[in-house]
Design an enzyme around this catalytic site. Structure first.
Site, short mmCIF file in Angstrom:
data_model
loop_
_atom_site.label_atom_id
_atom_site.label_comp_id
_atom_site.label_asym_id
_atom_site.label_seq_id
_atom_site.Cartn_x
_atom_site.Cartn_y
_atom_site.Cartn_z
N PHE A 11 0.72 -1.37 -0.08
CA PHE A 11 -0.08 -0.01 -0.16
C PHE A 11 0.83 1.40 0.31
O PHE A 11 0.95 1.90 -0.97
CB PHE A 11 -1.03 -0.20 1.20
CG PHE A 11 -1.61 1.18 1.45
CD1 PHE A 11 -2.05 2.15 0.60
CD2 PHE A 11 -1.57 1.53 2.95
CE1 PHE A 11 -2.77 3.11 1.18
CE2 PHE A 11 -2.18 2.63 3.32
CZ PHE A 11 -2.85 3.48 2.41
N THR A 35 1.47 -9.59 1.02
CA THR A 35 0.12 -8.93 0.86
C THR A 35 0.37 -7.70 0.00
O THR A 35 -0.70 -7.14 -0.33
CB THR A 35 0.07 -7.97 2.48
OG1 THR A 35 1.36 -7.29 2.61
CG2 THR A 35 -0.04 -8.90 3.52
N SER A 117 5.68 3.11 13.89
CA SER A 117 4.44 2.98 13.73
C SER A 117 4.08 3.52 15.30
O SER A 117 4.92 3.53 16.25
CB SER A 117 3.80 1.76 13.82
OG SER A 117 2.53 1.47 14.32
N TYR A 141 3.63 -6.38 17.64
CA TYR A 141 3.88 -5.47 16.44
C TYR A 141 4.53 -4.24 16.91
O TYR A 141 5.58 -3.87 16.48
CB TYR A 141 2.61 -5.34 15.88
CG TYR A 141 2.78 -4.37 14.78
CD1 TYR A 141 3.50 -4.68 13.51
CD2 TYR A 141 2.10 -2.92 15.25
CE1 TYR A 141 3.51 -3.65 12.71
CE2 TYR A 141 2.33 -2.08 13.98
CZ TYR A 141 3.05 -2.32 12.76
OH TYR A 141 3.18 -1.53 11.76
N1 LIG Z 1 -0.64 1.39 6.87
C1 LIG Z 1 -0.54 2.17 8.15
O1 LIG Z 1 -1.41 2.76 8.61
C2 LIG Z 1 0.72 2.07 8.89
C3 LIG Z 1 0.79 2.64 9.99
C4 LIG Z 1 2.08 2.64 10.62
C5 LIG Z 1 3.19 1.90 10.22
N2 LIG Z 1 3.07 1.11 8.82
C6 LIG Z 1 4.19 0.51 8.29
O2 LIG Z 1 4.50 0.68 7.03
C7 LIG Z 1 4.94 -0.25 6.35
C8 LIG Z 1 4.17 -0.35 5.09
O3 LIG Z 1 2.82 -0.73 5.50
P1 LIG Z 1 1.53 -0.97 4.57
O4 LIG Z 1 0.23 -0.56 5.05
O5 LIG Z 1 2.04 -0.36 3.20
O6 LIG Z 1 1.50 -2.46 4.38
P2 LIG Z 1 1.49 -3.63 3.14
O7 LIG Z 1 1.25 -4.84 3.80
O8 LIG Z 1 0.50 -3.18 2.22
O9 LIG Z 1 2.94 -3.54 2.56
C9 LIG Z 1 3.79 -4.43 3.05
C10 LIG Z 1 4.61 -4.99 1.91
O10 LIG Z 1 5.81 -5.55 2.29
C11 LIG Z 1 5.84 -6.91 1.77
N3 LIG Z 1 6.31 -7.81 2.37
C12 LIG Z 1 5.90 -8.57 3.68
N4 LIG Z 1 6.63 -9.46 4.03
C13 LIG Z 1 7.80 -9.51 3.27
C14 LIG Z 1 9.03 -10.32 3.10
N5 LIG Z 1 9.38 -11.07 4.30
N6 LIG Z 1 9.88 -9.86 2.06
C15 LIG Z 1 9.72 -9.03 1.26
N7 LIG Z 1 8.54 -8.30 1.29
C16 LIG Z 1 7.60 -8.46 2.23
C17 LIG Z 1 4.33 -7.27 1.43
O11 LIG Z 1 4.01 -8.08 0.29
C18 LIG Z 1 3.76 -5.87 1.22
O12 LIG Z 1 4.07 -5.59 -0.22
C19 LIG Z 1 5.11 -1.46 7.16
O13 LIG Z 1 6.48 -1.30 7.85
C20 LIG Z 1 4.02 -1.16 8.36
O14 LIG Z 1 4.42 -1.72 9.69
C21 LIG Z 1 1.84 1.24 8.29
#
Ligand SMILES: NC(=O)c1ccc[n+]([C@@H]2O[C@H](COP(=O)([O-])OP(=O)(O)OC[C@H]3O[C@@H](n4cnc5c(N)ncnc54)[C@H](O)[C@@H]3O)[C@@H](O)[C@H]2O)c1
Length: 309
Positions: A11, A35, A117, A141
């Site tokens: 995302f 994901t 986060s 987490y």
């Molecule tokens: N969405 C939110 O509100 C939010 C808030 C705080 C922090 N975050 C952080 O931001 C980052 C992105 O989150 P997001 O919401 O885009 O989530 P998301 O799940 O859409 O993106 C994570 C991506 O990482 C990939 N991934 C997962 N495990 C993997 C692995 N072992 N090797 C390679 N790729 C891998 C997934 O396929 C996915 O494309 C994360 O670190 C998340 O913890 C997100």
């Protein structure tokens, strides 16, 4: 610049990749598509379907390019999942990160920018929370994100690797999935579009600080600057919105009637959440530009269109 985005099919990562390529950078994406979605990855980005826990294959990617900046987005992002699978959560969010850090060190990357986060703060009623607040995560987490931050800071102190740690509040927007922290916007939007019931965990008076994904991307880009000190920055709006209010706005926009049910709060979920973004405003010269109703409208339109296809 030559840039690696781990999790660049996800995302936030995919929006970041789009903006970096628009800005003229050369971008490589590493993502295992657990994901993420291959279709979200910009055509001009080099793509490797790869798990960051596979150190040798990851090294091949680093050896092939000389990355200036690494954005580390790949993670296990689900609080409830972490409560059931703490070891898996740590394996990816700590050991996976260590693979990336070791390679940043070995290949002299100029800066790592890490997606942390609000979960690191845990339940803290003195909102909006500033960066120097005592960290008391209530989920595995949150604990792995906190630990990851400490590793990054120690790589800086011991090996001189510059960093920016960005603590996002709840990110929402187009391409969001049901997973992740801002996922409630997706879940409600999809339920409305499908005419299904919306379930609110808890009494709905829990608050979140919803920040639009394209604003989060701009914060990441602002953090790239070589003059930006290695430090931790909250990336947020400073504003608390209740889940009930979010539901009301989405129902109003969609002009659909909605059935809402309430279920028990989930373990590990925070009750009140808003992050103070003063430091990011001052040092990164960044501010969230998108009004909540504008971002929600764009997000709802995106999911309605997706649903009608
Ligand atoms: N969405 C939110 O509100 C939010 C808030 C705080 C922090 N975050 C952080 O931001 C980052 C992105 O989150 P997001 O919401 O885009 O989530 P998301 O799940 O859409 O993106 C994570 C991506 O990482 C990939 N991934 C997962 N495990 C993997 C692995 N072992 N090797 C390679 N790729 C891998 C997934 O396929 C996915 O494309 C994360 O670190 C998340 O913890 C997100």
């Amino acid at each position: 610049m030559n840039i690696l985005v781990t999790g660049g099919a996800g995302f936030i990562g995919s929006h970041l990749v789009d903006a970096l390529i628009d800005g003229g950078h050369t971008v490589t994406v590493v993502d295992n598509l657990s994901t993420g979605n291959r279709a979200y990855v910009h055509k001009q980005a080099a793509f490797y379907e790869l798990d960051i826990r596979h150190a040798r294959e990851l090294e091949d990617v680093f050896a092939r390019s000389s990355f200036d900046i690494v954005f580390h987005e790949a993670a296990q992002t689900l609080v409830p999942y972490s409560m059931e699978h703490p070891k898996e959560d740590a394996d990816l969010n700590i050991m996976g990160l260590l693979n990336v850090l070791e390679l940043c060190r070995k290949y002299a990357v100029k800066k790592i920018i890490f997606s942390s986060s609000a979960a690191v703060y845990g339940d803290n009623d003195s909102v909006p929370i500033a960066e120097d607040t005592l960290l008391r995560p209530t989920s595995f987490y949150g604990l792995t994100k906190m630990t990851a931050e400490k590793y990054i800071q120690m790589y800086h102190d011991v090996f001189g690797l510059p960093y920016a740690i960005l603590r996002y509040s709840n990110v929402y927007g187009e391409r969001q999935g049901s997973h992740g922290e801002g996922g409630v916007v997706y879940v409600f939007s999809k339920a409305l579009a499908r005419g299904m019931a919306m379930t609110i965990f808890g009494d709905g008076e829990q608050t979140r600080d919803f920040v639009y994904v394209k604003d989060v991307v701009q914060a990441n880009i602002a953090a790239m600057g070589s003059q930006i000190p290695s430090d931790i920055y909250n990336i947020s709006t400073n504003i608390e919105t209740t889940v009930n209010a979010l539901k009301e706005i989405l129902v109003y926009f969609s002009q659909l009637s909605a059935v809402v049910s309430y279920a028990d709060a989930r373990p590990g979920d925070i009750y009140r959440s808003a992050l103070n973004n003063d430091k990011a405003r001052q040092v990164l010269q960044w501010r969230p530009k998108t009004k909540f109703i504008e971002g929600l409208r764009a997000t709802l339109d995106y999911f309605s269109e997706e649903e009608s296809q």
